[in-house]
Design a protein around this motif. Structure first.
Motif, PDB file in Angstrom:
ATOM      1  N   GLY A 263       0.776  -1.235   0.000  1.00 32.91           N
ATOM      2  CA  GLY A 263       0.000   0.000   0.000  1.00 32.91           C
ATOM      3  C   GLY A 263       0.798   1.271   0.000  1.00 32.91           C
ATOM      4  N   GLY A 264       2.121   1.178  -0.046  1.00 34.84           N
ATOM      5  CA  GLY A 264       2.940   2.379  -0.061  1.00 34.84           C
ATOM      6  C   GLY A 264       4.391   2.052   0.225  1.00 34.84           C
ATOM      7  N   ALA A 265       5.238   3.092   0.187  1.00 34.02           N
ATOM      8  CA  ALA A 265       6.674   2.905   0.379  1.00 34.02           C
ATOM      9  C   ALA A 265       6.988   2.481   1.809  1.00 34.02           C
ATOM     10  N   LEU A 266       8.019   1.671   1.939  1.00 35.88           N
ATOM     11  CA  LEU A 266       8.404   1.095   3.228  1.00 35.88           C
ATOM     12  C   LEU A 266       9.599   1.805   3.856  1.00 35.88           C
ATOM     13  N   GLU A 267       9.992   2.961   3.336  1.00 42.10           N
ATOM     14  CA  GLU A 267      11.208   3.665   3.738  1.00 42.10           C
ATOM     15  C   GLU A 267      12.427   2.815   3.359  1.00 42.10           C
ATOM     16  N   THR A 268      13.619   3.358   3.602  1.00 41.87           N
ATOM     17  CA  THR A 268      14.817   2.724   3.052  1.00 41.87           C
ATOM     18  C   THR A 268      15.084   1.346   3.642  1.00 41.87           C
ATOM     19  N   ALA A 269      15.156   1.239   4.966  1.00 38.65           N
ATOM     20  CA  ALA A 269      15.466  -0.061   5.572  1.00 38.65           C
ATOM     21  C   ALA A 269      14.353  -1.068   5.329  1.00 38.65           C
ATOM     22  N   GLY A 270      13.098  -0.608   5.390  1.00 32.95           N
ATOM     23  CA  GLY A 270      11.989  -1.497   5.104  1.00 32.95           C
ATOM     24  C   GLY A 270      12.017  -1.996   3.671  1.00 32.95           C
ATOM     25  N   GLY A 271      12.419  -1.119   2.745  1.00 28.35           N
ATOM     26  CA  GLY A 271      12.542  -1.527   1.358  1.00 28.35           C
ATOM     27  C   GLY A 271      13.650  -2.536   1.154  1.00 28.35           C
ATOM     28  N   ILE A 272      14.771  -2.342   1.856  1.00 28.72           N
ATOM     29  CA  ILE A 272      15.869  -3.305   1.773  1.00 28.72           C
ATOM     30  C   ILE A 272      15.428  -4.654   2.319  1.00 28.72           C
ATOM     31  N   ALA A 273      14.743  -4.645   3.465  1.00 31.22           N
ATOM     32  CA  ALA A 273      14.300  -5.899   4.070  1.00 31.22           C
ATOM     33  C   ALA A 273      13.395  -6.689   3.130  1.00 31.22           C
ATOM     34  N   LYS A 274      12.500  -5.994   2.446  1.00 28.11           N
ATOM     35  CA  LYS A 274      11.602  -6.690   1.516  1.00 28.11           C
ATOM     36  C   LYS A 274      12.367  -7.272   0.335  1.00 28.11           C
ATOM     37  N   ALA A 275      13.413  -6.589  -0.103  1.00 20.04           N
ATOM     38  CA  ALA A 275      14.146  -7.010  -1.298  1.00 20.04           C
ATOM     39  C   ALA A 275      15.192  -8.085  -1.024  1.00 20.04           C
ATOM     40  N   LEU A 276      15.472  -8.404   0.225  1.00 18.81           N
ATOM     41  CA  LEU A 276      16.562  -9.325   0.551  1.00 18.81           C
ATOM     42  C   LEU A 276      16.484 -10.680  -0.152  1.00 18.81           C
ATOM     43  N   PRO A 277      15.310 -11.277  -0.336  1.00 17.48           N
ATOM     44  CA  PRO A 277      15.305 -12.595  -0.996  1.00 17.48           C
ATOM     45  C   PRO A 277      15.919 -12.603  -2.389  1.00 17.48           C
ATOM     46  N   TRP A 278      15.999 -11.446  -3.056  1.00 19.27           N
ATOM     47  CA  TRP A 278      16.548 -11.387  -4.404  1.00 19.27           C
ATOM     48  C   TRP A 278      17.984 -10.882  -4.441  1.00 19.27           C
ATOM     49  N   LEU A 279      18.543 -10.519  -3.276  1.00 19.18           N
ATOM     50  CA  LEU A 279      19.823  -9.819  -3.265  1.00 19.18           C
ATOM     51  C   LEU A 279      21.013 -10.660  -2.823  1.00 19.18           C
ATOM     52  N   GLY A 280      20.823 -11.672  -2.039  1.00 18.05           N
ATOM     53  CA  GLY A 280      21.952 -12.427  -1.508  1.00 18.05           C
ATOM     54  C   GLY A 280      22.472 -11.803  -0.225  1.00 18.05           C
ATOM     55  N   GLU A 281      23.628 -12.299   0.228  1.00 16.35           N
ATOM     56  CA  GLU A 281      24.166 -11.872   1.528  1.00 16.35           C
ATOM     57  C   GLU A 281      24.795 -10.484   1.483  1.00 16.35           C
ATOM     58  N   CYS A 282      25.386 -10.096   0.357  1.00 14.15           N
ATOM     59  CA  CYS A 282      26.007  -8.780   0.211  1.00 14.15           C
ATOM     60  C   CYS A 282      25.581  -8.187  -1.129  1.00 14.15           C
ATOM     61  N   PHE A 283      25.449  -6.854  -1.188  1.00 14.45           N
ATOM     62  CA  PHE A 283      24.920  -6.228  -2.393  1.00 14.45           C
ATOM     63  C   PHE A 283      25.238  -4.739  -2.391  1.00 14.45           C
ATOM     64  N   TRP A 284      25.176  -4.157  -3.579  1.00 13.94           N
ATOM     65  CA  TRP A 284      25.271  -2.713  -3.736  1.00 13.94           C
ATOM     66  C   TRP A 284      23.924  -2.067  -3.431  1.00 13.94           C
ATOM     67  N   VAL A 285      23.947  -0.846  -2.906  1.00 12.23           N
ATOM     68  CA  VAL A 285      22.737  -0.047  -2.707  1.00 12.23           C
ATOM     69  C   VAL A 285      22.993   1.356  -3.247  1.00 12.23           C
ATOM     70  N   VAL A 286      22.078   1.846  -4.065  1.00 11.75           N
ATOM     71  CA  VAL A 286      22.198   3.199  -4.593  1.00 11.75           C
ATOM     72  C   VAL A 286      20.803   3.789  -4.722  1.00 11.75           C
ATOM     73  N   SER A 287      20.669   5.049  -4.359  1.00 10.38           N
ATOM     74  CA  SER A 287      19.382   5.725  -4.490  1.00 10.38           C
ATOM     75  C   SER A 287      19.147   6.112  -5.940  1.00 10.38           C
ATOM     76  N   GLY A 288      17.919   5.934  -6.393  1.00 10.17           N
ATOM     77  CA  GLY A 288      17.574   6.240  -7.772  1.00 10.17           C
ATOM     78  C   GLY A 288      17.502   7.714  -8.081  1.00 10.17           C
ATOM     79  N   ASP A 289      17.587   8.576  -7.069  1.00 12.42           N
ATOM     80  CA  ASP A 289      17.455  10.008  -7.309  1.00 12.42           C
ATOM     81  C   ASP A 289      18.758  10.768  -7.095  1.00 12.42           C
ATOM     82  N   ILE A 290      19.900  10.069  -7.185  1.00  4.61           N
ATOM     83  CA  ILE A 290      21.171  10.773  -7.179  1.00  4.61           C
ATOM     84  C   ILE A 290      21.825  10.618  -8.553  1.00  4.61           C
ATOM     85  N   PHE A 291      22.708  11.545  -8.854  1.00  4.95           N
ATOM     86  CA  PHE A 291      23.448  11.522 -10.109  1.00  4.95           C
ATOM     87  C   PHE A 291      24.925  11.445  -9.757  1.00  4.95           C
TER      88      PHE A 291
END
Length: 245
Positions: free
Chosen positions: A87-115
């Motif tokens: 129903g909406g965004a989970l904030e940064t840590a919540g978003g990471i937690a949801k995505a963990l099954p597809w990421l593995g034990e270590c991964f890169w993280v980058v915000s989509g709104d930086i250049f």
């Protein structure tokens, strides 16, 4: 050398960017001829990343419609759809937690709104991080005018300082990082959670390393910042890489 998978954070509403973001998610706004998020996708593919997760919420159907399955970038994209599922965004840590099954034990993280067109998602750095025990490695940048206090200090040992002494300058987190799943694995999936408190706590336990990033970096937070960023590239800046077909 194989690189790690990557998570691009793209779920935010972008309130300060209105009215631009009323109809277009901020990471899909064009910068120098392509959506902002595509700069990350092309850089990740250039540096050997092959799988990317993009978390979405606001106007999230536009992301797969615009980016597809990632094949034209030489990538495989999975969409972690927080709007559809929660129903909406989970904030940064919540978003990471949801995505963990597809990421593995270590991964890169980058915000989509930086250049950050000069940043390298270096596979050797990623593998060295994965072989260690730190919960995260963060890149910091000089404090921009809108965030003069900064976020973290850098200790003499290269570890992040949550509350540095007054003699140690604070710098701003660039939203570029290597992370370990352990940092967010304890969070309930589907519940919003901020990343900042987790980073501060892990720094107090001496579990996060940091370094300065000196390449070009812009945080696209307001329409004025977006307009300034959309100005012609300065002399010496590499043109955007070509799409892979």
């Amino acid at each position: 050398m194989d690189n790690l998978k990557a998570l691009i954070l793209a779920a935010g509403r972008g309130e300060r960017m209105r009215p631009l973001t009323d109809h277009t998610p901020k990471p899909l706004l064009p910068v120098h001829g392509r959506p902002l998020i595509e700069w990350h996708l092309l850089a990740l593919a250039r540096d050997g990343v092959r799988e990317v997760v993009i978390n979405t919420a606001w106007l999230e159907a536009q992301f797969p419609a615009t980016l597809g399955d990632g094949s034209r970038f030489g990538l495989r994209i999975h969409y972690s759809m927080e709007g559809r599922d929660h129903g909406g965004a989970l904030e940064t840590a919540g978003g990471i937690a949801k995505a963990l099954p597809w990421l593995g034990e270590c991964f890169w993280v980058v915000s989509g709104d930086i250049f950050a067109p000069d940043f390298r998602f270096d596979a050797a750095r990623a593998q060295a991080f994965a072989a260690g025990s730190r919960l995260a490695h963060l890149w910091l940048v000089p404090n921009p005018p809108y965030h003069p206090r900064g976020d973290f200090g850098i200790g003499a040992d290269g570890l992040g300082l949550s509350e540095p002494p007054q003699t140690v300058p604070r710098h701003t987190y660039s939203n570029l990082a290597l992370m370990r799943a352990e940092l967010c694995r304890h969070l309930p999936v589907g519940r919003p959670a901020a990343l900042g408190p987790l980073l501060h706590e892990a720094m107090r336990r001496r579990q996060i390393s940091v370094e300065m990033y000196t390449g070009r970096w812009e945080n696209v937070g307001t329409p004025a910042q977006w307009e300034a960023l959309s100005a012609p590239l300065p002399f010496g800046t590499a043109p955007p890489p070509e799409d892979r077909t």
